[in-house]
Every structure is written in C-alpha cells, then in structure tokens.
Enzyme design. Structure first.
Site, short mmCIF file in Angstrom:
data_model
loop_
_atom_site.label_atom_id
_atom_site.label_comp_id
_atom_site.label_asym_id
_atom_site.label_seq_id
_atom_site.Cartn_x
_atom_site.Cartn_y
_atom_site.Cartn_z
N CYS A 111 0.81 -1.24 0.00
CA CYS A 111 0.00 0.00 0.00
C CYS A 111 0.83 1.28 0.00
O CYS A 111 0.32 2.34 -0.35
CB CYS A 111 -0.95 0.02 1.19
N HIS A 249 -3.02 7.25 3.70
CA HIS A 249 -3.48 5.96 3.18
C HIS A 249 -4.84 5.66 3.85
O HIS A 249 -5.04 6.03 5.01
CB HIS A 249 -2.47 4.86 3.49
N ASN A 279 -10.11 0.71 0.29
CA ASN A 279 -8.64 0.72 0.30
C ASN A 279 -8.15 0.30 -1.08
O ASN A 279 -8.31 -0.85 -1.49
CB ASN A 279 -8.16 -0.26 1.38
O1 UT7 Z 1 -3.69 -1.38 3.85
C1 UT7 Z 1 -3.43 -2.46 4.72
C2 UT7 Z 1 -4.63 -3.33 4.77
N1 UT7 Z 1 -5.24 -3.67 5.99
C3 UT7 Z 1 -5.76 -2.92 6.96
O2 UT7 Z 1 -5.50 -1.79 7.09
C4 UT7 Z 1 -6.69 -3.51 7.94
C5 UT7 Z 1 -6.54 -3.03 9.34
N2 UT7 Z 1 -7.57 -3.63 10.15
C6 UT7 Z 1 -8.85 -3.20 10.15
O3 UT7 Z 1 -9.17 -2.26 9.47
C7 UT7 Z 1 -9.85 -3.90 11.03
O4 UT7 Z 1 -9.17 -4.77 11.91
C8 UT7 Z 1 -10.92 -4.69 10.21
C9 UT7 Z 1 -11.86 -3.73 9.51
C10 UT7 Z 1 -10.25 -5.59 9.19
C11 UT7 Z 1 -11.76 -5.56 11.15
O5 UT7 Z 1 -12.37 -4.73 12.14
P1 UT7 Z 1 -12.25 -5.13 13.68
O6 UT7 Z 1 -13.04 -4.15 14.43
O7 UT7 Z 1 -10.78 -5.26 14.00
O8 UT7 Z 1 -12.99 -6.52 13.73
P2 UT7 Z 1 -12.45 -7.98 14.10
O9 UT7 Z 1 -11.50 -8.47 13.07
O10 UT7 Z 1 -11.99 -7.96 15.53
O11 UT7 Z 1 -13.78 -8.83 14.00
C12 UT7 Z 1 -14.91 -8.57 14.86
C13 UT7 Z 1 -16.05 -9.49 14.45
C14 UT7 Z 1 -15.62 -10.95 14.36
O12 UT7 Z 1 -16.69 -11.75 14.82
P3 UT7 Z 1 -16.69 -12.36 16.31
O13 UT7 Z 1 -15.44 -13.19 16.39
O14 UT7 Z 1 -16.67 -11.18 17.22
O15 UT7 Z 1 -17.94 -13.15 16.35
C15 UT7 Z 1 -15.45 -11.16 12.88
O16 UT7 Z 1 -15.65 -12.51 12.48
O17 UT7 Z 1 -16.55 -9.13 13.17
C16 UT7 Z 1 -16.55 -10.30 12.32
N3 UT7 Z 1 -16.33 -9.87 10.95
C17 UT7 Z 1 -17.31 -9.48 10.14
N4 UT7 Z 1 -18.66 -9.39 10.32
C18 UT7 Z 1 -19.38 -8.93 9.30
C19 UT7 Z 1 -15.14 -9.78 10.29
N5 UT7 Z 1 -15.35 -9.33 9.04
C20 UT7 Z 1 -16.70 -9.12 8.94
C21 UT7 Z 1 -17.52 -8.65 7.90
N6 UT7 Z 1 -18.85 -8.58 8.12
N7 UT7 Z 1 -17.03 -8.28 6.70
#
Ligand code: UT7
Length: 378
Positions: A111, A249, A279
């Site tokens: 990125c 970014h 992104n």
């Molecule tokens: O440019 C580099 C690329 N990457 C990034 O910058 C990503 C950086 N990370 C993030 O932006 C965030 O961590 C995410 C947006 C990817 C995820 O958000 P989060 O608040 O950290 O959520 P999480 O991964 O802790 O997941 C929370 C819950 C989980 O369910 P449980 O275990 O609490 O039941 C996930 O399974 O949300 C669930 N989940 C979703 N639910 C609905 C994960 N993805 C999704 C989804 N829709 N797309």
C-alpha cells in the site's frame, strides 16, 4: 539546490461501483458492520487490466503538466498487483505511452508503493540522474481477492493515479519523509500463492489465499503512521498545526481518526475517500491527492502530510509543499473502454471462474474478463 516540483496530476477510476449491499448478496456481512468498522460504503471494480488504468491516469497527468510522453526520463510504477512480473510493468506503460526516452522501474512496497515511488523519483531528480519523472500508483486488487473471505473482501477496491515531477531550483515538492518497515510482522498480511516461490509447484499461480490479521494490522498501522509522521515533521521543522491538508493511506476511517488525533490535526484537515473507494492500496494516496486538488482543498503553497502503511509491514510519512499552480494546464482526451457489466457481475465472474478451476482460477477469470496479450508482443 535542485528540488522536484509536482507539475502534473491525474487519476483514472474504473466506473463499476460495488456497494456494501452488493457484497451482502454473497457474503455473511451487512452495510452496518462495514460502515461502522471501516467507514466504507462503496469501492470500484475494474473491467480492464491495471495497465489500462495506469495509462489513462498517466495521459491525464502528462496533459495536466503540459508535457509529451517523450519528455519523461523516468517512470516509477508503484503497485503490488502488477499485470505481469517479467517483464516489469513500468516497461508496459512506457511502451503504451510511447515514452521512449524513459527509464522504467516497478516499486512494490504494497500500500505504500506510490509514496516509496515518489521518494525514489524525488531522490533521482534531486541528485541529477533524471529531470522529469512520472510516478504512478495503481492497483487491481479485485483480480486476486479471495471473494469468499469476508475479512478482506469488503475492504479493497481498484484505481489508479499519477503525478509528474520536474527538476526546479525552487524549494517545493517532497521536502522530508520517513520510511520504515516492521518486518517482524510481515506474516500478518500475506497473499499466499502469489510469487515465483510457488511456480512449477503443486500450488498454481492464482491460488490466492489471504492471511490477514486485521486487529494486529490496525495497531501496527496506527503506531507506524503516527511515529513516521512525528519524525517527518521534526526533520523538516514544521509543526502539525501548520499542516494544511493530510492525505493519508485509507484502509479504515478509524485508523485515520486515530493517526490524526495523535498528530493533533483535526479531521477537518484530512481528505477522506475511504467511504467511496475503500482501500485501493498504492492508488489510495495519489487518487485522494488528485481529488483534493480537483475539489480545491489544496491551495497554492499548501503544506501536505501523507502517512501510509502496507504489507511488509511497510510504513512511511511524507511532507510536501505544493507549488503555485493547482489547476491543470491541459486535459487529455482519453477514457477507459466502456464497461458493459455491473461491479457485482465482474466479481461474480471471478468467483465463478474460481469454482470452475478449483483453487487456481484467478488467471481464467482474467482471461475472459480482459485481454491478456502483453504490450509489445508482435
Ligand atoms: O492497507 C493495509 C490493509 N489492511 C488494513 O488496514 C486492515 C486493518 N484492520 C482493520 O481495518 C480492522 O481490523 C478490520 C476492519 C479488518 C476488522 O475490524 P475489527 O473491528 O478489527 O474486527 P475484528 O476483526 O476484531 O472482527 C470482529 C467481528 C468478528 O466476529 P466475532 O469473532 O466477534 O464473532 C469477525 O468474524 O466481526 C466479524 N467480521 C465481520 N462481520 C461482518 C469480520 N469481518 C466481517 C464482515 N462482516 N465483513
């Protein structure tokens, strides 16, 4: 002393829009989760290869600078979704533009690729190696996305943008940057099956499996962008209150809010595109920069801060001062070919191709979505 002024800028956004509601038709997700966790509402899906987007963005950028392709000495192509690995992608752009006097190199730091590319071209101009450079940030993430993994599929989109840099004796352009990499965390953002290590093995190219530890990447991103921004401002002796515009970014609106808060810069001074483009990896910062100019958010002599991070985990923050001109010299008469499909149809075509060929069908999806003939082949 020689500096590298930004004299041209332009972008190319593929027209097909994939909404959160579209994603919810085939993933266990919904608009509320995506909006509250990421700030994203829509992203673009390209119906053409990355080089086509890069070409249109580059033509618009050259027109903006009032230059011909033959005026360019160097092309730096920042991307991690190159159409081909050998030959490099910058050479395809040189060929398509007819920029026969230009050296051509690819830079892949995921990125952060556009900002690392800007650093590369800036250093080559300032040290006298070249006088005029075209710097591109382009991504076609949709082609190698794992569309059945809701943890990543909702986050990314396609796009391209570019800038032209020209040697000048005026103190302008990129004046300070901090570059870094948390390599001990390189395993938390990884695309398996994408590289020569997998060639001629039982893993076929196109067997894309994303390893993506979102919460860990989130923390490292905030830390990396915050530290790099503080170091950069310190190096150049500028206070955060002097910054006119932050063009970060855009991987998640919450990451951006945290970085702005730690830097002491109000969100009103941050240019956001995450809601409409998601992104776009290397294309994110240049697309947002071009839109900030188009919307009049960056004025003459504006002071810009551009923090970023990506797989690697690479990180950086760039400080630039704009020149006098904030409007294009000319406009290029160039467009992408029309798109006959909806974004959802494009995505479903990639998913269907994967089903046909099991775990190795991203290549097939490409084969019937776009022309795969390499540029320069006779
Ligand atoms: O440019 C580099 C690329 N990457 C990034 O910058 C990503 C950086 N990370 C993030 O932006 C965030 O961590 C995410 C947006 C990817 C995820 O958000 P989060 O608040 O950290 O959520 P999480 O991964 O802790 O997941 C929370 C819950 C989980 O369910 P449980 O275990 O609490 O039941 C996930 O399974 O949300 C669930 N989940 C979703 N639910 C609905 C994960 N993805 C999704 C989804 N829709 N797309």
């Amino acid at each position: 002393m020689t500096y590298a002024a930004v004299t041209g800028w332009g972008k190319c956004m593929p027209p097909a829009i994939l909404s959160n509601a579209d994603l919810a038709t085939f993933l266990d997700t919904d608009d509320e989760w995506i909006t509250t966790r990421t700030g994203m509402k829509e992203r673009r899906i390209s119906h053409v290869n990355a080089i086509e987007m890069a070409y249109v963005a580059a033509m618009r950028t050259l027109a903006c600078a009032g230059l011909a392709a033959s005026d360019i000495d160097l092309i730096v192509y920042g991307s991690c979704s190159n159409d081909e690995m050998v030959p490099n992608t910058a050479s395809a752009l040189q060929y398509k533009l007819g920029a026969g006097n230009a050296a051509a190199m690819d830079v892949n730091t995921a990125c952060t690729s556009f900002l690392y590319s800007w650093s590369t071209a800036n250093a080559m101009i300032r040290s006298g190696v070249v006088r005029r450079a075209l710097v591109v940030g382009v991504e076609l993430i949709s082609r190698y996305m794992d569309w059945d993994n809701r943890g990543v599929a909702v986050l990314f989109g396609d796009g391209a943008a570019a800038i032209v840099l020209e040697a000048t004796e005026e103190r302008t352009g990129l004046l300070a940057e901090t570059l870094g990499c948390y390599a001990d965390a390189r395993g938390i953002l990884r695309i398996g099956g994408y590289g020569a290590a997998y060639a001629n093995s039982n893993v076929t190219f196109g067997d894309m499996s994303w390893i993506f530890d979102g919460p860990q990447i989130f923390k490292k991103a905030v830390q990396g962008m915050t530290d790099a921004s503080a170091k950069t401002l310190d190096k150049v002796g500028v206070s955060s209150s002097d910054i006119d515009l932050v063009v970060p970014h855009q991987a998640n609106a919450r990451i951006i809010e945290a970085v702005a808060k730690y830097a002491g810069i109000p969100m009103a001074k941050v240019h956001l595109t995450v809601q409409k483009y998601g992104n776009m990896s290397a294309a994110t910062v240049p697309v947002a920069l071009v839109e900030a100019l188009e919307e009049g958010r960056l004025g003459p002599r504006g002071k810009l801060l551009m923090p970023a991070f990506g797989a690697g985990l690479t990180l950086c923050s760039h400080y630039a001062e704009w020149g006098e001109r904030t409007s294009p010299k000319d406009v290029a008469d160039v467009e992408l070919p029309p798109c006959e499909s909806t974004a959802l149809e494009l995505v479903q075509a990639i998913r269907a191709a994967k089903d046909i060929r099991g775990r190795s069908a991203a290549g097939l999806a490409g084969a019937y979505l776009v022309d795969q003939r390499p540029y320069g082949a006779q």
